[in-house]
Write an enzyme that holds these catalytic residues in place. Sequence first.
Site, mmCIF file in Angstrom:
data_model
loop_
_atom_site.group_PDB
_atom_site.id
_atom_site.type_symbol
_atom_site.label_atom_id
_atom_site.label_comp_id
_atom_site.label_asym_id
_atom_site.label_seq_id
_atom_site.Cartn_x
_atom_site.Cartn_y
_atom_site.Cartn_z
ATOM 1 N N GLY A 1 0.814 -1.216 0.000
ATOM 2 C CA GLY A 1 0.000 0.000 0.000
ATOM 3 C C GLY A 1 0.846 1.264 0.000
ATOM 4 O O GLY A 1 2.085 1.214 0.013
ATOM 5 N N GLN A 2 0.163 2.401 0.007
ATOM 6 C CA GLN A 2 0.868 3.687 -0.116
ATOM 7 C C GLN A 2 1.908 3.868 1.000
ATOM 8 O O GLN A 2 3.004 4.356 0.746
ATOM 9 C CB GLN A 2 -0.144 4.845 -0.076
ATOM 10 C CG GLN A 2 0.481 6.192 -0.432
ATOM 11 C CD GLN A 2 -0.310 7.395 0.108
ATOM 12 O OE1 GLN A 2 -1.261 7.236 0.869
ATOM 13 N NE2 GLN A 2 0.101 8.576 -0.294
ATOM 14 N N ARG B 1 -0.696 -9.823 -2.556
ATOM 15 C CA ARG B 1 -0.153 -10.083 -3.891
ATOM 16 C C ARG B 1 1.335 -9.809 -3.885
ATOM 17 O O ARG B 1 1.812 -8.930 -3.161
ATOM 18 C CB ARG B 1 -0.798 -9.154 -4.918
ATOM 19 C CG ARG B 1 -2.111 -9.667 -5.468
ATOM 20 C CD ARG B 1 -2.712 -8.667 -6.439
ATOM 21 N NE ARG B 1 -3.072 -7.429 -5.734
ATOM 22 C CZ ARG B 1 -4.218 -7.257 -5.075
ATOM 23 N NH1 ARG B 1 -5.120 -8.222 -5.038
ATOM 24 N NH2 ARG B 1 -4.470 -6.120 -4.450
ATOM 25 N N TYR C 1 -15.528 3.856 6.932
ATOM 26 C CA TYR C 1 -14.076 3.850 7.173
ATOM 27 C C TYR C 1 -13.771 4.464 8.543
ATOM 28 O O TYR C 1 -12.976 3.927 9.317
ATOM 29 C CB TYR C 1 -13.420 4.653 6.049
ATOM 30 C CG TYR C 1 -11.935 4.851 6.110
ATOM 31 C CD1 TYR C 1 -11.059 3.820 5.790
ATOM 32 C CD2 TYR C 1 -11.403 6.095 6.438
ATOM 33 C CE1 TYR C 1 -9.684 4.029 5.812
ATOM 34 C CE2 TYR C 1 -10.033 6.310 6.457
ATOM 35 C CZ TYR C 1 -9.175 5.272 6.142
ATOM 36 O OH TYR C 1 -7.818 5.493 6.148
ATOM 37 N N LYS D 1 -12.221 2.903 12.008
ATOM 38 C CA LYS D 1 -11.035 3.464 12.685
ATOM 39 C C LYS D 1 -11.297 3.671 14.170
ATOM 40 O O LYS D 1 -10.457 3.334 15.009
ATOM 41 C CB LYS D 1 -10.615 4.793 12.033
ATOM 42 C CG LYS D 1 -10.041 4.654 10.620
ATOM 43 C CD LYS D 1 -8.753 3.857 10.585
ATOM 44 C CE LYS D 1 -8.087 3.917 9.216
ATOM 45 N NZ LYS D 1 -6.981 2.936 9.083
HETATM 46 N N1 SER Z 1 -6.137 9.435 3.473
HETATM 47 C C1 SER Z 1 -7.262 8.653 3.906
HETATM 48 C C2 SER Z 1 -8.388 8.732 2.965
HETATM 49 O O1 SER Z 1 -8.506 9.741 2.302
HETATM 50 C C3 SER Z 1 -7.739 9.122 5.248
HETATM 51 O O2 SER Z 1 -7.105 8.415 6.231
HETATM 52 O O3 SER Z 1 -9.160 7.843 2.883
#
Ligand code: SER
Length: 314
Positions: free
Chosen positions: A11-12, A36, A141, A145
């Site tokens: 990931g980033q 992957r 999301y 969290k």
């Molecule tokens: N950078 C993330 C998003 O935009 C936030 O934690 O989903």
Amino acid sequence: MKRIIITGANGQIGVELTPYLRNLYGAENVLATARRKVPGPVSEGGPFVLLDVRDGKAFSESVESFKADTIIHLAGMLSARAEGDPLGSWDVNVEGSHTALEVARERGTAFFFPSSIAAFGPTTPAKNTPQDTIQRPTTIYGVAKVTLELLCDYYHKKFGLDTRGLRFPGLISYEALPGGGTTDYAVHIYYDAVKKGSYTSFIASGTYMDMMYMPDALAAVVDLMEADPEKLIHRNAFNISAMSFEPEQIAASIRKVLPDFTMDYDVDPLRQGIAESWPDSLDCTAAREEWGFSPKYGLDEMTQDMLARLKDRM
Ligand code: SER
């Protein structure tokens, strides 16, 4: 930290944190995991195994055979993508993270969890958002969290687990593009500035969000994980941010380097709504006082570095 296992390493954050930690702790001491295998430094610069974080048995076996003392749990689905697949995102962001936390408990490892500005919502004070305040997020999301922030606190209190975590702002980086986030505009704008000299923003003018350049985020993870536990009052979910800006300000910063850069708007209602539910600027006093958080990059320093690096690449 001596033996570290990272989830979501493609990931980033993972693509940069993995080589950063291998550099600091020795390549052989950092096991990268992902669903992957992608050719490149993550899978080729040190140990790598395929892992789905929801597979607790395989996860636990990896931690045991690697003799890991720390789990850096990055696997997750970002905000806008999660809105398109609420149940799927819950499966990864909550069930997967809970599985990771259980593995940490079973194996007695330290545990890092990346929370987010998304853990706040429209009823949170938007300016100078306190460390401890109202958290009623309106995205799936964000709900995930907050759930993990609370679970990490609970696992520390109940089981004595060494859980630690940060509330990341939007992270800006040149190694890998984020996927499906709301703050992504602040990354895409640099790519398009170099490629096309113009950018169409999906976030409206005047929308402030917290942001940070990736080198500061990587340092923050290590600084927190290596901090003296005696000094940590909060342990989890520390507010951190290096800057707060709205689209016109990042465009103006780019124009200092590329004077002909232009920007227009095609606002995406989904991501605009999410952005408006998040804070404008976080108060990071607890992070500064408890473990010495001190980001180095402001908006213009970041812009200069981002544009120079992307120009080299493209
Ligand atoms: N950078 C993330 C998003 O935009 C936030 O934690 O989903």
